[in-house]
Write an enzyme that holds these catalytic residues in place. Sequence first.
Site, PDB file in Angstrom:
ATOM      1  N   GLY A 287       0.859  -1.287   0.028  1.00  9.35           N
ATOM      2  CA  GLY A 287      -0.005  -0.065   0.069  1.00  9.35           C
ATOM      3  C   GLY A 287       0.756   1.118  -0.058  1.00  9.35           C
TER       4      GLY A 287
ATOM      5  N   GLY B 265       9.248  -0.339   0.033  1.00  8.42           N
ATOM      6  CA  GLY B 265       9.684  -1.500   0.590  1.00  8.42           C
ATOM      7  C   GLY B 265      10.174  -1.493   1.961  1.00  8.42           C
TER       8      GLY B 265
ATOM      9  N   ILE C 151      24.145  -5.981  12.753  1.00  9.64           N
ATOM     10  CA  ILE C 151      23.914  -4.691  12.417  1.00  9.64           C
ATOM     11  C   ILE C 151      22.406  -4.217  12.952  1.00  9.64           C
ATOM     12  CG2 ILE C 151      23.841  -2.840  10.847  1.00  9.64           C
ATOM     13  CD1 ILE C 151      26.017  -3.805   9.095  1.00  9.64           C
TER      14      ILE C 151
ATOM     15  N   GLU D 144      21.828  -1.630  15.922  1.00 12.72           N
ATOM     16  CA  GLU D 144      21.128  -0.301  15.916  1.00 12.72           C
ATOM     17  C   GLU D 144      20.017  -0.228  16.606  1.00 12.72           C
ATOM     18  OE1 GLU D 144      22.540   0.816  11.150  1.00 12.72           O
ATOM     19  OE2 GLU D 144      20.468   0.126  11.507  1.00 12.72           O
TER      20      GLU D 144
ATOM     21  N   GLU E 149      24.776 -13.099  21.485  1.00 17.22           N
ATOM     22  CA  GLU E 149      25.318 -13.138  20.150  1.00 17.22           C
ATOM     23  C   GLU E 149      25.932 -14.773  20.220  1.00 17.22           C
ATOM     24  OE1 GLU E 149      25.572 -12.107  16.985  1.00 17.22           O
ATOM     25  OE2 GLU E 149      26.643 -14.062  16.733  1.00 17.22           O
TER      26      GLU E 149
ATOM     27  N   LEU F 257      21.328  -5.421   1.154  1.00 19.25           N
ATOM     28  CA  LEU F 257      21.649  -4.019   1.418  1.00 19.25           C
ATOM     29  C   LEU F 257      20.658  -3.261   0.638  1.00 19.25           C
ATOM     30  CD1 LEU F 257      25.324  -4.048   2.269  1.00 19.25           C
ATOM     31  CD2 LEU F 257      23.446  -3.416   3.818  1.00 19.25           C
TER      32      LEU F 257
ATOM     33  N   HIS G  63      41.077  20.617   5.607  1.00 18.32           N
ATOM     34  CA  HIS G  63      41.495  20.794   6.930  1.00 18.32           C
ATOM     35  C   HIS G  63      40.647  21.788   7.661  1.00 18.32           C
ATOM     36  CE1 HIS G  63      43.919  21.016  10.677  1.00 18.32           C
ATOM     37  NE2 HIS G  63      43.690  22.285  10.619  1.00 18.32           N
TER      38      HIS G  63
HETATM   39  C1  LIG Z   1      15.491  -2.534  10.652  1.00 19.52           C
HETATM   40  C2  LIG Z   1      16.261  -2.602   9.088  1.00 19.52           C
HETATM   41  C3  LIG Z   1      17.245  -1.582   8.739  1.00 19.52           C
HETATM   42  C4  LIG Z   1      17.923  -1.596   7.631  1.00 19.52           C
HETATM   43  N1  LIG Z   1      18.766  -0.683   7.443  1.00 19.52           N
HETATM   44  C5  LIG Z   1      19.327  -0.858   6.252  1.00 19.52           C
HETATM   45  C6  LIG Z   1      20.433   0.441   6.028  1.00 19.52           C
HETATM   46  O1  LIG Z   1      20.829   1.324   6.795  1.00 19.52           O
HETATM   47  N2  LIG Z   1      21.154   0.346   4.821  1.00 19.52           N
HETATM   48  C7  LIG Z   1      20.871  -0.384   3.847  1.00 19.52           C
HETATM   49  O2  LIG Z   1      21.364  -0.536   2.860  1.00 19.52           O
HETATM   50  N3  LIG Z   1      20.080  -1.565   4.430  1.00 19.52           N
HETATM   51  C8  LIG Z   1      19.329  -1.571   5.403  1.00 19.52           C
HETATM   52  N4  LIG Z   1      18.464  -2.552   5.511  1.00 19.52           N
HETATM   53  C9  LIG Z   1      18.160  -3.431   4.380  1.00 19.52           C
HETATM   54  C10 LIG Z   1      17.188  -2.950   3.357  1.00 19.52           C
HETATM   55  O3  LIG Z   1      15.940  -2.582   3.916  1.00 19.52           O
HETATM   56  C11 LIG Z   1      16.877  -4.053   2.290  1.00 19.52           C
HETATM   57  O4  LIG Z   1      18.333  -4.708   1.700  1.00 19.52           O
HETATM   58  C12 LIG Z   1      16.262  -3.588   1.091  1.00 19.52           C
HETATM   59  O5  LIG Z   1      15.112  -2.946   1.474  1.00 19.52           O
HETATM   60  C13 LIG Z   1      15.761  -4.611  -0.036  1.00 19.52           C
HETATM   61  O6  LIG Z   1      15.223  -4.109  -0.938  1.00 19.52           O
HETATM   62  P1  LIG Z   1      14.195  -5.034  -1.867  1.00 19.52           P
HETATM   63  O7  LIG Z   1      13.605  -4.105  -2.952  1.00 19.52           O
HETATM   64  O8  LIG Z   1      15.322  -6.084  -2.391  1.00 19.52           O
HETATM   65  O9  LIG Z   1      13.246  -5.741  -0.897  1.00 19.52           O
HETATM   66  P2  LIG Z   1      12.245  -4.990   0.103  1.00 19.52           P
HETATM   67  O10 LIG Z   1      12.599  -3.594   0.245  1.00 19.52           O
HETATM   68  O11 LIG Z   1      11.924  -6.139   1.130  1.00 19.52           O
HETATM   69  O12 LIG Z   1      10.846  -4.662  -0.778  1.00 19.52           O
HETATM   70  C14 LIG Z   1      10.076  -5.761  -1.341  1.00 19.52           C
HETATM   71  C15 LIG Z   1       8.667  -5.206  -1.551  1.00 19.52           C
HETATM   72  O13 LIG Z   1       7.980  -6.500  -2.385  1.00 19.52           O
HETATM   73  C16 LIG Z   1       6.830  -6.378  -1.632  1.00 19.52           C
HETATM   74  N5  LIG Z   1       6.266  -7.704  -2.142  1.00 19.52           N
HETATM   75  C17 LIG Z   1       6.469  -9.079  -1.787  1.00 19.52           C
HETATM   76  N6  LIG Z   1       5.949  -9.806  -2.141  1.00 19.52           N
HETATM   77  C18 LIG Z   1       4.748  -9.284  -3.153  1.00 19.52           C
HETATM   78  C19 LIG Z   1       3.904  -9.678  -3.825  1.00 19.52           C
HETATM   79  N7  LIG Z   1       3.678 -11.013  -4.129  1.00 19.52           N
HETATM   80  N8  LIG Z   1       3.261  -8.704  -4.682  1.00 19.52           N
HETATM   81  C20 LIG Z   1       3.334  -7.586  -4.563  1.00 19.52           C
HETATM   82  N9  LIG Z   1       4.312  -7.017  -3.934  1.00 19.52           N
HETATM   83  C21 LIG Z   1       5.159  -7.937  -2.940  1.00 19.52           C
HETATM   84  C22 LIG Z   1       6.737  -6.021  -0.104  1.00 19.52           C
HETATM   85  O14 LIG Z   1       5.699  -5.673   0.274  1.00 19.52           O
HETATM   86  C23 LIG Z   1       8.076  -5.094  -0.323  1.00 19.52           C
HETATM   87  O15 LIG Z   1       7.467  -3.784  -0.191  1.00 19.52           O
HETATM   88  C24 LIG Z   1      17.442  -2.506   6.440  1.00 19.52           C
HETATM   89  C25 LIG Z   1      16.607  -3.408   6.999  1.00 19.52           C
HETATM   90  C26 LIG Z   1      15.889  -3.414   8.210  1.00 19.52           C
HETATM   91  C27 LIG Z   1      14.962  -4.571   8.379  1.00 19.52           C
END
Ligand SMILES: Cc1cc2nc3c(=O)[nH]c(=O)nc-3n(C[C@H](O)[C@H](O)[C@H](O)COP(=O)(O)OP(=O)(O)OC[C@H]3O[C@@H](n4cnc5c(N)ncnc54)[C@H](O)[C@@H]3O)c2cc1C
Length: 509
Positions: free
Chosen positions: A77, A81, A225, A229, A245, A363, A488
């Site tokens: 919605g 992500g 991490i 955090e 850990e 990431l 500097h």
């Molecule tokens: C607490 C936390 C802190 C983080 N901090 C960092 C950071 O500081 N720096 C960093 O680089 N990374 C960080 N990450 C990791 C980062 O969030 C992920 O690596 C990144 O979001 C990956 O992107 P993605 O698009 O692959 O997946 P996602 O962001 O998970 O997006 C996938 C999307 O697909 C949607 N989806 C899934 N299945 C379906 C479906 N069948 N139909 C339609 N939609 C669907 C989901 O709803 C989701 O919105 C953090 C993660 C967490 C949990």
Amino acid sequence: MFRSVVPRAAPRALLRPVSQSTFCAPNLYFQGRLRRGYASEAEEKDLVIIGGGVAGYVAAIKAGQAGLKVACIEKRGSLGGTCLNVGCIPSKSLLNNSHLYHTILHDTKARGIEVGDVTLNLGAMMKAKETSVSGLTKGIEFLFKKNNVEYIKGTGAFKDEHTVAVNLVEGGETEVRGKNIFIATGSEATPFPGLTIDEEKVITSTGAIALKEVPKKMIVIGGGIIGLEMGSVWSRLGAEVTVVEYLGQIGGPGMDNEIAKLTQKLLTKQGMKFKLNTKVMGGDVSTSSVAINVEAAKGGKEESLDADVVLVAIGRRPYTAGLGLENIGLETDERGRLIIDQEFRTKIPHIRSIGDVTFGPMLAHKAEEEAVAAIEYLIKGYGHVNYGAIPSVMYTHPEVAWVGQNEQELKAADVKYKTGSFPFSANSRAKTNLDTEGIVKFLADAKTDRILGIHIVGPNAGEMIAEGVLALEYGASSEDVARTSHAHPTLSEAFKEAAMATYDKAIHY
Ligand SMILES: Cc1cc2nc3c(=O)[nH]c(=O)nc-3n(C[C@H](O)[C@H](O)[C@H](O)COP(=O)(O)OP(=O)(O)OC[C@H]3O[C@@H](n4cnc5c(N)ncnc54)[C@H](O)[C@@H]3O)c2cc1C
């Protein structure tokens, strides 16, 4: 400029298995298909993306910019992500504001700032977080419109190799056909066997960014991490935080041993407690608190720890539930990852996969790099991601950041290396800021001086590492960095001096 897909820097452990020749259709054929078009062009998109996280939305915007007809399906919605909604962004908002709170409580007197009573308004802090999140997620919607990306709010599932059935968020169903389909469905928190997540007493990071009150005691299972955090946030806000850990060091396998030890010392000084080499055996949530049973990783006497809240932060796993992979014969590996080749293709050549749902570090910036490269492969036939030069950052205070290989990895690979480091306590800007904890550490090839890894714990490490990434990307030597002028007084002079210490000697230490 054509860039090779082969990393020029030494690759990290997590490189994708490459089996491209076995199921790659030649690119020219592929490009030809794109140009030729289909009879039912009106209904069929050039590209359908399932998942509107960083991987999915970046690919969608890039495809829109290239003039492809593209649709992005997202079930949450809101776009962005995990990263924008419940990950990077909300956690950094809380890290930033809890750090300010902690600083005002404990670190103003020596700076000549007298403050009166300081109180925490957790509700307002959460509101500030939500404002950042909604501003950014709406910004992606704006970029979708600007780049002609169709945004479909719903859950997508494969009906066949070119058709995705969508269960719409607002009710009803639709179908969308794509000549090409990207799977970018991301990841979810790995649950801990025997502990049911309720996001109140037993929480994942999603619960940890939304607690309604500061717990008295918090146990964090997993000293990686995300655990550190979120542990930092609640420790600064007043919780007694204990990190359990399994391994003998914090930070996960990528963090350099020396940096991990120093970081643990600094976090301990701030009040966090650590139980390393300790495994969690199970828990009891039947009372108002949570009891967690632990014992030494190698076996030993069991001990019970008590907390109001337990944060399960043992990692994340790829998310493909309900995607209908079985309808198209796609399988995942033993860790749930979609298997792809170097061009991000699954065994069905027009279906690619990027981001957390496939190989590599989970990431956001890695997902973003893959999104751009995957679109480039699609439209041009070539792309580039250097997996050997993807930085990692932990946004605690001080921050921890690194790129390339760490010392234990070089030792294990029997690489001859030299090292040089520089402490922030000898850096003029850090001293001026009264923020002197930490070091910059370089690892360079013993013979050629080419930089193999850079590891920082210290103020602003997350920004400073960008220079290290660039150095690695362009195959710089430590002497190259050392001979580059740095303004500097800046913290980045510590970076230069660590490079000087690697190829010769630092001046100020
Ligand atoms: C607490 C936390 C802190 C983080 N901090 C960092 C950071 O500081 N720096 C960093 O680089 N990374 C960080 N990450 C990791 C980062 O969030 C992920 O690596 C990144 O979001 C990956 O992107 P993605 O698009 O692959 O997946 P996602 O962001 O998970 O997006 C996938 C999307 O697909 C949607 N989806 C899934 N299945 C379906 C479906 N069948 N139909 C339609 N939609 C669907 C989901 O709803 C989701 O919105 C953090 C993660 C967490 C949990």
